[in-house]
Design a protein around this motif. Structure first.
Motif, PDB file in Angstrom:
ATOM      1  N   PRO A 120      -8.611  -4.916  -5.100  1.00 44.17           N
ATOM      2  CA  PRO A 120      -8.662  -5.941  -5.630  1.00 44.17           C
ATOM      3  C   PRO A 120      -9.739  -5.496  -6.458  1.00 44.17           C
ATOM      4  CG  PRO A 120      -8.322  -5.923  -3.443  1.00 44.17           C
ATOM      5  CD  PRO A 120      -8.066  -5.137  -3.656  1.00 44.17           C
ATOM      6  N   SER A 121     -10.170  -6.423  -7.892  1.00 48.09           N
ATOM      7  CA  SER A 121     -11.123  -5.878  -8.627  1.00 48.09           C
ATOM      8  C   SER A 121     -12.405  -6.490  -8.228  1.00 48.09           C
ATOM      9  CB  SER A 121     -10.904  -6.701 -10.238  1.00 48.09           C
ATOM     10  OG  SER A 121     -10.356  -8.210 -11.077  1.00 48.09           O
ATOM     11  N   ASP A 122     -12.198  -7.553  -7.539  1.00 48.54           N
ATOM     12  CA  ASP A 122     -13.152  -8.293  -7.320  1.00 48.54           C
ATOM     13  C   ASP A 122     -14.146  -7.547  -6.088  1.00 48.54           C
ATOM     14  OD1 ASP A 122     -14.641 -10.554  -4.492  1.00 48.54           O
ATOM     15  OD2 ASP A 122     -14.824 -11.391  -6.968  1.00 48.54           O
ATOM     16  N   PRO A 123     -15.315  -7.047  -6.198  1.00 51.91           N
ATOM     17  CA  PRO A 123     -16.040  -6.366  -4.886  1.00 51.91           C
ATOM     18  C   PRO A 123     -16.340  -7.144  -4.022  1.00 51.91           C
ATOM     19  CG  PRO A 123     -17.593  -6.812  -7.183  1.00 51.91           C
ATOM     20  CD  PRO A 123     -16.329  -7.593  -7.098  1.00 51.91           C
ATOM     21  N   MET A 124     -16.206  -7.787  -3.526  1.00 51.93           N
ATOM     22  CA  MET A 124     -16.177  -8.679  -2.429  1.00 51.93           C
ATOM     23  C   MET A 124     -15.193  -8.590  -1.264  1.00 51.93           C
ATOM     24  SD  MET A 124     -19.434  -8.915  -1.135  1.00 51.93           S
ATOM     25  CE  MET A 124     -19.537 -10.002   0.314  1.00 51.93           C
ATOM     26  N   ILE A 125     -14.137  -8.680  -1.761  1.00 56.76           N
ATOM     27  CA  ILE A 125     -12.529  -8.184  -1.713  1.00 56.76           C
ATOM     28  C   ILE A 125     -12.412  -6.984  -1.715  1.00 56.76           C
ATOM     29  CG2 ILE A 125      -9.648  -9.117  -2.393  1.00 56.76           C
ATOM     30  CD1 ILE A 125     -11.299 -11.230  -3.098  1.00 56.76           C
ATOM     31  N   LEU A 126     -12.899  -6.460  -2.330  1.00 57.22           N
ATOM     32  CA  LEU A 126     -12.226  -4.724  -2.292  1.00 57.22           C
ATOM     33  C   LEU A 126     -13.414  -4.437  -0.574  1.00 57.22           C
ATOM     34  CD1 LEU A 126     -11.324  -2.361  -3.237  1.00 57.22           C
ATOM     35  CD2 LEU A 126     -13.075  -2.055  -4.679  1.00 57.22           C
ATOM     36  N   LEU A 127     -14.451  -4.997  -0.690  1.00 59.89           N
ATOM     37  CA  LEU A 127     -15.178  -4.206   0.530  1.00 59.89           C
ATOM     38  C   LEU A 127     -13.938  -4.313   1.372  1.00 59.89           C
ATOM     39  CD1 LEU A 127     -17.477  -3.469   1.668  1.00 59.89           C
ATOM     40  CD2 LEU A 127     -18.480  -5.899   1.633  1.00 59.89           C
ATOM     41  N   SER A 128     -13.644  -5.966   1.638  1.00 58.54           N
ATOM     42  CA  SER A 128     -12.896  -6.302   3.353  1.00 58.54           C
ATOM     43  C   SER A 128     -12.127  -5.023   3.041  1.00 58.54           C
ATOM     44  CB  SER A 128     -12.655  -8.177   3.157  1.00 58.54           C
ATOM     45  OG  SER A 128     -11.803  -7.850   4.028  1.00 58.54           O
ATOM     46  N   VAL A 129     -10.545  -5.240   1.822  1.00 61.10           N
ATOM     47  CA  VAL A 129      -9.571  -4.541   1.802  1.00 61.10           C
ATOM     48  C   VAL A 129     -10.191  -3.403   2.650  1.00 61.10           C
ATOM     49  CG1 VAL A 129      -7.778  -3.406   0.774  1.00 61.10           C
ATOM     50  CG2 VAL A 129      -8.430  -6.142   0.370  1.00 61.10           C
ATOM     51  N   VAL A 130     -10.850  -2.855   1.693  1.00 56.74           N
ATOM     52  CA  VAL A 130     -10.779  -1.281   2.483  1.00 56.74           C
ATOM     53  C   VAL A 130     -12.029  -0.843   3.733  1.00 56.74           C
ATOM     54  CG1 VAL A 130     -12.648   0.637   1.952  1.00 56.74           C
ATOM     55  CG2 VAL A 130     -11.722  -0.204  -0.393  1.00 56.74           C
ATOM     56  N   ASN A 131     -12.814  -1.475   4.226  1.00 57.63           N
ATOM     57  CA  ASN A 131     -13.215  -1.389   5.530  1.00 57.63           C
ATOM     58  C   ASN A 131     -12.047  -2.178   6.323  1.00 57.63           C
ATOM     59  OD1 ASN A 131     -15.558  -0.557   5.306  1.00 57.63           O
ATOM     60  ND2 ASN A 131     -16.531  -2.898   5.320  1.00 57.63           N
ATOM     61  N   THR A 132     -11.100  -2.863   5.984  1.00 59.48           N
ATOM     62  CA  THR A 132      -9.758  -3.237   6.685  1.00 59.48           C
ATOM     63  C   THR A 132      -9.388  -2.007   7.283  1.00 59.48           C
ATOM     64  OG1 THR A 132     -10.008  -5.219   6.583  1.00 59.48           O
ATOM     65  CG2 THR A 132      -7.911  -4.257   7.625  1.00 59.48           C
ATOM     66  N   LYS A 133      -8.585  -1.369   5.989  1.00 55.11           N
ATOM     67  CA  LYS A 133      -8.197   0.221   5.990  1.00 55.11           C
ATOM     68  C   LYS A 133      -8.300   1.152   6.566  1.00 55.11           C
ATOM     69  CE  LYS A 133      -5.015  -1.045   1.374  1.00 55.11           C
ATOM     70  NZ  LYS A 133      -3.699  -0.893   1.585  1.00 55.11           N
ATOM     71  N   LEU A 134      -9.929   1.180   6.312  1.00 51.78           N
ATOM     72  CA  LEU A 134     -10.498   2.554   7.112  1.00 51.78           C
ATOM     73  C   LEU A 134     -10.484   1.660   8.727  1.00 51.78           C
ATOM     74  CD1 LEU A 134     -13.772   2.657   4.995  1.00 51.78           C
ATOM     75  CD2 LEU A 134     -11.830   4.859   5.237  1.00 51.78           C
ATOM     76  N   ARG A 135     -10.485   1.296   9.003  1.00 52.50           N
ATOM     77  CA  ARG A 135     -10.689   0.880  10.798  1.00 52.50           C
ATOM     78  C   ARG A 135      -9.615   0.871  10.632  1.00 52.50           C
ATOM     79  NH1 ARG A 135     -11.018  -4.837  11.103  1.00 52.50           N
ATOM     80  NH2 ARG A 135      -8.692  -4.942  10.987  1.00 52.50           N
ATOM     81  N   ASP A 136      -7.964   0.361   9.993  1.00 48.53           N
ATOM     82  CA  ASP A 136      -7.193   0.572  11.063  1.00 48.53           C
ATOM     83  C   ASP A 136      -5.981   1.389  10.771  1.00 48.53           C
ATOM     84  OD1 ASP A 136      -7.580  -1.960  11.841  1.00 48.53           O
ATOM     85  OD2 ASP A 136      -6.368  -2.938  10.196  1.00 48.53           O
ATOM     86  N   PHE A 137      -6.423   2.153   9.812  1.00 53.50           N
ATOM     87  CA  PHE A 137      -5.545   2.994   8.992  1.00 53.50           C
ATOM     88  C   PHE A 137      -5.740   4.968   8.706  1.00 53.50           C
ATOM     89  CE2 PHE A 137      -3.655  -1.046   7.747  1.00 53.50           C
ATOM     90  CZ  PHE A 137      -2.590  -0.722   8.505  1.00 53.50           C
ATOM     91  N   TYR A 138      -7.334   4.710   8.523  1.00 51.53           N
ATOM     92  CA  TYR A 138      -8.227   6.321   8.191  1.00 51.53           C
ATOM     93  C   TYR A 138      -9.148   7.085   8.548  1.00 51.53           C
ATOM     94  CZ  TYR A 138      -4.569   5.298   4.069  1.00 51.53           C
ATOM     95  OH  TYR A 138      -3.575   4.615   2.931  1.00 51.53           O
ATOM     96  N   PRO A 139      -8.673   7.821   9.712  1.00 50.57           N
ATOM     97  CA  PRO A 139     -10.299   7.828   9.951  1.00 50.57           C
ATOM     98  C   PRO A 139     -11.485   8.950   8.941  1.00 50.57           C
ATOM     99  CG  PRO A 139      -8.448  10.400   9.469  1.00 50.57           C
ATOM    100  CD  PRO A 139      -7.916   9.277   8.866  1.00 50.57           C
ATOM    101  N   SER A 140     -11.182   8.094   7.398  1.00 48.48           N
ATOM    102  CA  SER A 140     -11.942   9.289   6.718  1.00 48.48           C
ATOM    103  C   SER A 140     -11.668   8.606   5.444  1.00 48.48           C
ATOM    104  CB  SER A 140     -12.471  10.217   6.432  1.00 48.48           C
ATOM    105  OG  SER A 140     -11.590  11.284   6.055  1.00 48.48           O
ATOM    106  N   LEU A 141     -12.986   8.334   4.462  1.00 47.46           N
ATOM    107  CA  LEU A 141     -12.561   7.860   2.909  1.00 47.46           C
ATOM    108  C   LEU A 141     -11.667   8.489   2.439  1.00 47.46           C
ATOM    109  CD1 LEU A 141     -14.106   5.386   1.008  1.00 47.46           C
ATOM    110  CD2 LEU A 141     -15.448   6.907   0.327  1.00 47.46           C
ATOM    111  N   GLN A 142     -12.077  10.195   2.347  1.00 51.17           N
ATOM    112  CA  GLN A 142     -11.353  11.255   1.540  1.00 51.17           C
ATOM    113  C   GLN A 142     -10.064  11.076   1.613  1.00 51.17           C
ATOM    114  OE1 GLN A 142     -12.517  15.004   2.370  1.00 51.17           O
ATOM    115  NE2 GLN A 142     -11.734  15.686   0.897  1.00 51.17           N
ATOM    116  N   ALA A 143      -9.745  10.401   3.507  1.00 53.35           N
ATOM    117  CA  ALA A 143      -8.396  10.763   3.952  1.00 53.35           C
ATOM    118  C   ALA A 143      -7.434   8.873   2.323  1.00 53.35           C
ATOM    119  CB  ALA A 143      -8.204  10.372   5.104  1.00 53.35           C
TER     120      ALA A 143
END
Length: 60
Positions: free
Chosen positions: A6-29
């Protein structure tokens, strides 16, 4: 580039933090797997005063 996110920063924040929590061990991954720019993602979320915390593996 942040293709597929998403281009909206607040929605982007939610999506990225969810992906980090559920699927990825790090931001780099996450960035490597999604083929997105880590620097661009950090810049976009810095616009709303969020930065990546590696210990929490989230933007806070």
């Amino acid at each position: 580039m942040l293709n597929g996110l998403p281009s909206d920063p607040m929605i982007l924040l939610s999506v990225v933090n969810t992906k980090l929590r559920d699927f990825y061990p790090s931001l780099q991954a996450l960035c490597d797997d999604m083929e997105i720019s880590e620097a661009e993602l950090k810049e976009k979320l810095a616009q709303i005063d969020y930065e990546y915390d590696g210990l929490k593996n989230q933007f806070v």
